[in-house]
Design an enzyme around this catalytic site. Structure first.
Site, short mmCIF file in Angstrom:
data_model
loop_
_atom_site.label_atom_id
_atom_site.label_comp_id
_atom_site.label_asym_id
_atom_site.label_seq_id
_atom_site.Cartn_x
_atom_site.Cartn_y
_atom_site.Cartn_z
N ASP A 90 -18.10 118.26 133.13
CA ASP A 90 -18.02 117.50 131.88
C ASP A 90 -19.39 116.98 131.45
O ASP A 90 -19.57 116.55 130.32
CB ASP A 90 -17.02 116.35 132.01
CG ASP A 90 -17.27 115.52 133.26
OD1 ASP A 90 -18.28 114.79 133.28
OD2 ASP A 90 -16.49 115.61 134.22
N GLY A 143 -20.73 126.36 143.92
CA GLY A 143 -21.67 125.44 144.57
C GLY A 143 -21.92 125.82 146.02
O GLY A 143 -23.04 125.67 146.53
N ASP A 160 -20.13 116.25 142.58
CA ASP A 160 -19.18 115.73 141.59
C ASP A 160 -18.05 116.74 141.49
O ASP A 160 -17.93 117.48 140.52
CB ASP A 160 -19.90 115.57 140.24
CG ASP A 160 -18.99 114.93 139.19
OD1 ASP A 160 -17.98 114.31 139.56
OD2 ASP A 160 -19.29 115.07 138.00
N ASP A 163 -10.80 117.30 143.44
CA ASP A 163 -10.26 116.94 144.75
C ASP A 163 -10.21 118.18 145.65
O ASP A 163 -10.38 119.30 145.16
CB ASP A 163 -8.88 116.30 144.57
CG ASP A 163 -9.02 114.92 143.96
OD1 ASP A 163 -9.25 113.97 144.71
OD2 ASP A 163 -8.93 114.80 142.72
N PRO A 167 -10.61 125.47 143.62
CA PRO A 167 -12.00 125.87 143.88
C PRO A 167 -12.82 124.76 144.53
O PRO A 167 -13.87 125.01 145.14
CB PRO A 167 -12.54 126.20 142.48
CG PRO A 167 -11.65 125.48 141.53
CD PRO A 167 -10.30 125.43 142.17
N1 SAM Z 1 -15.33 112.98 138.01
C1 SAM Z 1 -14.38 113.89 138.48
C2 SAM Z 1 -13.46 113.40 139.55
O1 SAM Z 1 -13.87 112.90 140.58
O2 SAM Z 1 -12.26 113.54 139.37
C3 SAM Z 1 -14.94 115.22 138.80
C4 SAM Z 1 -15.43 115.84 137.52
S1 SAM Z 1 -15.98 117.42 137.38
C5 SAM Z 1 -15.02 117.86 135.97
C6 SAM Z 1 -15.47 118.44 138.70
C7 SAM Z 1 -15.97 119.86 138.48
O3 SAM Z 1 -16.15 120.52 139.74
C8 SAM Z 1 -15.03 120.73 137.67
O4 SAM Z 1 -15.63 121.02 136.42
C9 SAM Z 1 -14.83 121.99 138.54
O5 SAM Z 1 -14.80 123.18 137.79
C10 SAM Z 1 -16.04 121.90 139.45
N2 SAM Z 1 -15.91 122.65 140.71
C11 SAM Z 1 -14.80 122.79 141.49
N3 SAM Z 1 -15.08 123.58 142.53
C12 SAM Z 1 -16.38 123.95 142.43
C13 SAM Z 1 -17.24 124.78 143.23
N4 SAM Z 1 -16.80 125.39 144.34
N5 SAM Z 1 -18.53 124.93 142.83
C14 SAM Z 1 -18.99 124.31 141.70
N6 SAM Z 1 -18.22 123.56 140.91
C15 SAM Z 1 -16.93 123.36 141.26
#
Ligand code: SAM
Length: 291
Positions: A90, A143, A160, A163, A167
């Site tokens: 975001d 990541g 960031d 949960d 992914p």
């Molecule tokens: N503030 C939030 C919370 O704690 O609920 C987290 C926000 S952010 C939107 C989380 C992001 O992590 C998502 O956009 C998701 O697509 C990304 N994400 C999940 N798995 C990931 C991975 N393996 N590598 C990189 N980004 C990832």
């Protein structure tokens, strides 16, 4: 009221607990390549973004999470130039981090390009300043893979993530934390989001246990984020330099003034210092991770 749509956070369904929001208007809903995404308008909380049934951001309380995930490690470090964000689609976290003048580069590695595209449209308050800042770089990649392969080294890594499901699950593994450590410069800090210990104690214990095997100092600090229900949220904090979390309030306040003295709504130097004072049940979870 009966025909009003309610959207539930289903994260705690296994524990027999749901939190539901009355929807004023669905702004966008889709199944991306990686997860279910819904953005809707709520009367009290503004825009709410959910991924796979878990609340990510709300307009009303994003400041708590974003300020505490960025200002605490950056000001605890004191000389940070290179920052890496894993996840953060975001862009709210990057927007907060870029307020620090000392940062030369902020790299964000997000797995899901559609979250970025979507945020450019619906979270312009975050994406506009971020993408206009030449210090910001956005990489679309897993990541886990990025921290395993990059040659770059960072002063601070902030995870960031969603949960530990879908992914995001890989971002809670020991292998991932070990790869993060590999990418940190000497004296670097790793910060992770570790959920709400009252409802998710295992998440904190597992992360701190992994971090303790990799870093000389690993603990967590806390903040109260209204829409991450269940009390305090824990943010994992790992480094080899124990003194970084012991800096006095005066030192933190001086670094903040040098950083640009930007306005904050939650973070203060006193809150920064106090965030490391853990309620006993959370301290006990951190101590459990030593065993
Ligand atoms: N503030 C939030 C919370 O704690 O609920 C987290 C926000 S952010 C939107 C989380 C992001 O992590 C998502 O956009 C998701 O697509 C990304 N994400 C999940 N798995 C990931 C991975 N393996 N590598 C990189 N980004 C990832």
């Amino acid at each position: 009221m009966a025909d009003k749509r309610w959207i539930s956070e289903i994260l705690f369904e296994p524990e027999g607990f749901r939190m539901s929001y009355a929807v004023e208007r669905v702004i966008h809903e889709t199944q991306t390549e990686h997860q279910h995404l819904v953005l809707f308008q709520h009367r009290l909380l503004g825009k709410i973004l959910m991924l796979d049934g878990a609340t990510q951001v709300t307009t009303k309380d994003e400041f708590v999470y974003h300020e505490m995930m960025t200002h605490v490690p950056i000001l605890a470090h004191g000389k940070a130039r290179d920052l890496l964000i894993i996840g953060g689609g975001d862009c709210g976290l990057a927007e907060e981090a870029l307020k620090h003048r000392s940062l030369v580069r902020v790299t964000q590695v997000e797995i899901d390009a559609s979250v970025i595209a979507f945020s450019k449209r619906y979270f312009r308050e975050f994406t506009r300043p971020v993408f206009a800042d030449k210090r910001f770089e956005c990489v679309i990649e897993d990541g886990m893979r990025y921290v395993g392969e990059t040659d770059r080294r960072f002063d601070i890594i902030i995870v960031d993530s969603t949960d530990p499901q879908g992914p995001g699950a890989v971002l809670f593994t020991k292998e991932f934390y070990a790869r993060c450590r590999r990418c940190l410069k000497k004296g670097g800090i790793l910060v992770t989001q570790n959920g709400v210990p009252f409802l998710q104690p295992g998440e904190l214990v597992t992360t701190v246990r992994h971090l303790r095997r990799l870093f000389k100092d690993a603990t967590c600090y806390v903040a109260a984020i209204p829409t991450y229900v269940g009390g305090h949220m824990a943010m994992g904090f790992a480094t080899d330099d124990r003194s970084l979390r012991q800096a006095s309030e005066a030192v933190i306040a001086a670094r903040y003034r040098r950083a640009g003295h930007f306005s904050t709504k939650y973070w203060t130097a006193a809150v920064h210092k106090a965030a490391f004072a853990l309620p006993r049940f959370i301290q006990e979870l951190v101590d459990k991770a030593k065993r």
